[in-house]
Design a protein around this motif. Structure first.
Motif, PDB file in Angstrom:
ATOM      1  N   LYS A  74      -3.971   0.781  -4.512  1.00  0.00           N
ATOM      2  CA  LYS A  74      -2.542   0.470  -4.024  1.00  0.00           C
ATOM      3  C   LYS A  74      -1.407   1.950  -4.258  1.00  0.00           C
ATOM      4  CE  LYS A  74       1.835  -1.594  -4.592  1.00  0.00           C
ATOM      5  NZ  LYS A  74       2.482  -2.497  -5.455  1.00  0.00           N
ATOM      6  N   LEU A  75      -1.546   2.427  -5.439  1.00  0.00           N
ATOM      7  CA  LEU A  75      -1.022   3.748  -5.563  1.00  0.00           C
ATOM      8  C   LEU A  75      -2.079   4.784  -5.686  1.00  0.00           C
ATOM      9  CD1 LEU A  75       0.351   2.222  -9.241  1.00  0.00           C
ATOM     10  CD2 LEU A  75       1.530   2.752  -7.171  1.00  0.00           C
ATOM     11  N   MET A  76      -3.021   4.727  -5.056  1.00  0.00           N
ATOM     12  CA  MET A  76      -3.957   5.971  -4.679  1.00  0.00           C
ATOM     13  C   MET A  76      -4.789   6.480  -6.113  1.00  0.00           C
ATOM     14  SD  MET A  76      -5.872   6.626  -1.777  1.00  0.00           S
ATOM     15  CE  MET A  76      -6.692   8.127  -1.609  1.00  0.00           C
ATOM     16  N   LEU A 130      -2.408  -6.147   5.335  1.00  0.00           N
ATOM     17  CA  LEU A 130      -0.996  -7.129   4.787  1.00  0.00           C
ATOM     18  C   LEU A 130       0.524  -6.584   4.884  1.00  0.00           C
ATOM     19  CD1 LEU A 130      -2.840  -7.567   1.622  1.00  0.00           C
ATOM     20  CD2 LEU A 130      -2.755  -9.305   3.284  1.00  0.00           C
ATOM     21  N   ALA A 131       0.780  -5.030   5.505  1.00  0.00           N
ATOM     22  CA  ALA A 131       1.762  -5.199   5.750  1.00  0.00           C
ATOM     23  C   ALA A 131       2.222  -5.870   7.327  1.00  0.00           C
ATOM     24  CB  ALA A 131       1.630  -3.533   6.395  1.00  0.00           C
ATOM     25  N   TYR A 174       1.543   7.410   4.437  1.00  0.00           N
ATOM     26  CA  TYR A 174       0.618   8.757   5.052  1.00  0.00           C
ATOM     27  C   TYR A 174      -0.455   8.832   6.678  1.00  0.00           C
ATOM     28  CZ  TYR A 174       3.064  10.225   0.607  1.00  0.00           C
ATOM     29  OH  TYR A 174       3.270  10.716  -0.620  1.00  0.00           O
ATOM     30  N   ARG A 191      -7.769  -0.933  -0.105  1.00  0.00           N
ATOM     31  CA  ARG A 191      -7.021   0.007   1.062  1.00  0.00           C
ATOM     32  C   ARG A 191      -7.064  -0.712   2.277  1.00  0.00           C
ATOM     33  NH1 ARG A 191      -3.584   3.779  -1.636  1.00  0.00           N
ATOM     34  NH2 ARG A 191      -3.293   5.042   0.797  1.00  0.00           N
ATOM     35  N   SER A 229      -7.384  -2.075  24.315  1.00  0.00           N
ATOM     36  CA  SER A 229      -7.686  -1.110  25.072  1.00  0.00           C
ATOM     37  C   SER A 229      -7.220  -1.576  26.626  1.00  0.00           C
ATOM     38  CB  SER A 229      -9.461  -1.680  25.505  1.00  0.00           C
ATOM     39  OG  SER A 229      -9.573  -2.486  25.589  1.00  0.00           O
ATOM     40  N   LEU A 254      -5.842  -3.915   2.018  1.00  0.00           N
ATOM     41  CA  LEU A 254      -4.214  -4.131   1.916  1.00  0.00           C
ATOM     42  C   LEU A 254      -3.544  -3.430   2.550  1.00  0.00           C
ATOM     43  CD1 LEU A 254      -4.139  -2.708  -1.759  1.00  0.00           C
ATOM     44  CD2 LEU A 254      -3.849  -4.815  -0.732  1.00  0.00           C
ATOM     45  N   GLY A 255      -3.967  -2.006   3.437  1.00  0.00           N
ATOM     46  CA  GLY A 255      -3.006  -1.738   4.787  1.00  0.00           C
ATOM     47  C   GLY A 255      -3.429  -3.057   6.008  1.00  0.00           C
ATOM     48  N   MET A 306       5.242  15.482   2.784  1.00  0.00           N
ATOM     49  CA  MET A 306       5.448  14.394   2.408  1.00  0.00           C
ATOM     50  C   MET A 306       3.946  13.785   1.448  1.00  0.00           C
ATOM     51  SD  MET A 306       7.491  11.927   3.491  1.00  0.00           S
ATOM     52  CE  MET A 306       8.600  12.434   4.978  1.00  0.00           C
ATOM     53  N   LYS A 307       3.206  15.160   1.526  1.00  0.00           N
ATOM     54  CA  LYS A 307       1.966  14.978   1.267  1.00  0.00           C
ATOM     55  C   LYS A 307       2.844  14.729  -0.533  1.00  0.00           C
ATOM     56  CE  LYS A 307      -1.378  14.277   3.822  1.00  0.00           C
ATOM     57  NZ  LYS A 307      -1.555  13.349   4.507  1.00  0.00           N
ATOM     58  N   LEU A 329       3.473  -5.719  14.453  1.00  0.00           N
ATOM     59  CA  LEU A 329       3.498  -5.695  15.782  1.00  0.00           C
ATOM     60  C   LEU A 329       1.926  -6.169  16.475  1.00  0.00           C
ATOM     61  CD1 LEU A 329       5.814  -3.169  16.079  1.00  0.00           C
ATOM     62  CD2 LEU A 329       6.846  -5.610  17.224  1.00  0.00           C
ATOM     63  N   PRO A 330       1.752  -6.720  17.626  1.00  0.00           N
ATOM     64  CA  PRO A 330       0.731  -6.452  18.094  1.00  0.00           C
ATOM     65  C   PRO A 330       0.699  -4.956  18.422  1.00  0.00           C
ATOM     66  CG  PRO A 330       2.298  -7.423  19.612  1.00  0.00           C
ATOM     67  CD  PRO A 330       3.175  -7.016  18.547  1.00  0.00           C
ATOM     68  N   SER A 331      -1.008  -4.561  18.282  1.00  0.00           N
ATOM     69  CA  SER A 331      -1.223  -3.388  18.400  1.00  0.00           C
ATOM     70  C   SER A 331      -2.671  -3.410  19.743  1.00  0.00           C
ATOM     71  CB  SER A 331      -2.092  -2.518  17.187  1.00  0.00           C
ATOM     72  OG  SER A 331      -2.911  -3.752  16.212  1.00  0.00           O
ATOM     73  N   TYR A 332      -2.479  -2.027  20.090  1.00  0.00           N
ATOM     74  CA  TYR A 332      -3.444  -1.653  21.506  1.00  0.00           C
ATOM     75  C   TYR A 332      -4.974  -1.857  20.857  1.00  0.00           C
ATOM     76  CZ  TYR A 332      -5.415   1.464  24.703  1.00  0.00           C
ATOM     77  OH  TYR A 332      -6.223   1.929  25.974  1.00  0.00           O
ATOM     78  N   LEU A 390       1.072  -1.288   0.044  1.00  0.00           N
ATOM     79  CA  LEU A 390       0.274  -0.369  -0.207  1.00  0.00           C
ATOM     80  C   LEU A 390       0.880   1.374   0.319  1.00  0.00           C
ATOM     81  CD1 LEU A 390      -2.758   0.689  -0.073  1.00  0.00           C
ATOM     82  CD2 LEU A 390      -2.796   0.526   2.860  1.00  0.00           C
ATOM     83  N   PHE A 396       3.787  -2.892  21.376  1.00  0.00           N
ATOM     84  CA  PHE A 396       2.874  -2.820  20.666  1.00  0.00           C
ATOM     85  C   PHE A 396       2.780  -1.154  19.979  1.00  0.00           C
ATOM     86  CE2 PHE A 396       0.212   0.272  23.717  1.00  0.00           C
ATOM     87  CZ  PHE A 396       1.199   0.316  24.615  1.00  0.00           C
ATOM     88  N   SER A 397       2.322  -1.381  19.047  1.00  0.00           N
ATOM     89  CA  SER A 397       1.892  -0.623  18.324  1.00  0.00           C
ATOM     90  C   SER A 397       0.192   0.210  18.868  1.00  0.00           C
ATOM     91  CB  SER A 397       1.887  -0.332  16.923  1.00  0.00           C
ATOM     92  OG  SER A 397       1.229  -1.208  16.146  1.00  0.00           O
TER      93      SER A 397
END
Lengths: 193, 150
Positions: free
Chosen positions: B25-27, B68-69, A143, B62, B77, B65-66, B149-150, B72-75, A139, A166-167
């Motif tokens: 993917k390429l937006m 698939l990256a 941003y 999107r 609660s 697809l996101g 960056m945009k 790490l474990p994510s928060y 992807l 964790f992230s």
């Protein structure tokens, strides 16, 4: 405060000036406290103790250590300790010596005893990393800011443990911090009661 | 129902999938999308249909697809509880406050919960450190990077 028969036997020996003259008695007390608090292995090499029979030395050391730990565990006051040692036929002077030494080491002993025991993983520190995601191979143009938070944790038994990492997004981190602040506020209110 | 061979249907689906995922993917912009499919020589009506299909589904594609990256474990609660330890086997008559925390994380589709504990002063330290972390995005440095960056 009560001691086992074995410990009482050891104290009776410690109270006997023929077996334990004044200097060795003081030396043994010091050694007992040291061996519990900072030097688990050194302790009994004090030169003042070299004339004492090794079996007697071991017995008395065990008795002293037992008394120290029992007093610490119960948070015993001076009168309780004195009463216990009187039962073992110790004279006033020797009892006072022990109590003085005990008072000196009481706080360290309490910390030591309080740290023994099971508890969940203990958080000791936190590190964080802020990154700005640009793209992945799946992807492009993502941003998005992203935080990586790592909690340093310690195990009560073994001491070390891999970090809990964790992230999270900015919103999630705000949620996390908000909840921790609620806990802190509750803690403050509780301590004022 | 379509009256076409299985192979043709399969190629059609694969082609459409590739078109939509690559574009998402390429937006790419509307114009770039239209330019890209122009070479296929379809009718205007079909091109418009394809563009609409792209725009309607782009966000969801999107999101998928996101996932698939590498992650790490994510928060997820957090729950907390205040405790005061009164005694233990090795020490009686204690007053030891502690904060017990249940941290819920998401890892690869399942949730894990971990019980952690901390003392009051470490709790305040954690709050201070993480508030600093939150404040970073508002600094000039970060703002400049985000803008460029945009």
């Amino acid at each position: 405060m009560e001691l086992s028969a074995y410990a009482q036997g050891g104290w009776r020996l410690l109270g006997d000036p023929r077996r334990f003259p004044r200097r060795p008695y003081a030396a043994l007390l010091r050694a007992a406290f040291r061996s519990l608090l900072d030097q688990p292995h050194a302790a009994l090499d004090d030169p003042d103790l070299k004339d004492i029979d090794p079996t007697v030395l071991k017995h008395c050391h065990a008795a002293a250590a037992t008394c120290i730990l029992e007093a610490g565990k119960q948070k015993a006051d001076i009168s309780a300790i004195s009463a216990c040692l009187e039962d073992c036929k110790l004279d006033k002077e020797r009892i006072e010596q022990f109590c003085t030494e005990y008072q000196k080491n009481k706080d360290a002993l309490e910390i030591l005893l309080g740290s023994i025991g099971r508890s969940p993983l203990h958080i000791t520190d936190v590190s964080w990393r802020l990154e700005y995601q640009i793209k992945s191979n799946q992807l492009h143009k993502t941003y998005q800011p992203s935080y990586l938070v790592s909690l340093n944790v310690e195990n009560s038994d073994s001491g070390s443990h891999p970090d809990v990492s964790f992230s999270c997004t900015m919103e999630q981190l705000q949620d996390l911090v908000g909840k921790l602040k609620d806990a802190a506020k509750s803690l403050e209110r509780a301590t004022q009661m | 129902k379509l009256n076409i061979g299985v192979d043709a249907v399969q190629h059609g689906v694969e082609g459409l999938t590739y078109l939509l995922t690559e574009s998402s993917k390429l937006m790419i912009s509307d114009i770039d999308f239209q330019d890209s499919i122009h070479v296929l020589g379809f009718s205007d009506e079909l091109n418009k249909l394809l563009l609409q299909l792209y725009l309607d589904n782009r966000k969801e594609i999107r999101n998928i697809l996101g996932e698939l990256a590498p992650k790490l474990p994510s928060y997820h609660s957090l729950e907390w509880r205040l405790d005061v330890q009164l005694a233990s086997r090795s020490l009686r008559q204690q007053i030891k406050p502690a904060v017990t925390i249940k941290l819920h994380l998401n890892q690869n589709e399942h949730q894990t919960a971990q019980v952690l504990q901390t003392d009051p002063s470490t709790l305040l330290h954690l709050i201070q450190q993480l508030e600093q972390a939150l404040g970073e995005m508002k600094t000039n440095h970060c703002r400049r990077i985000v803008r460029n960056m945009k």
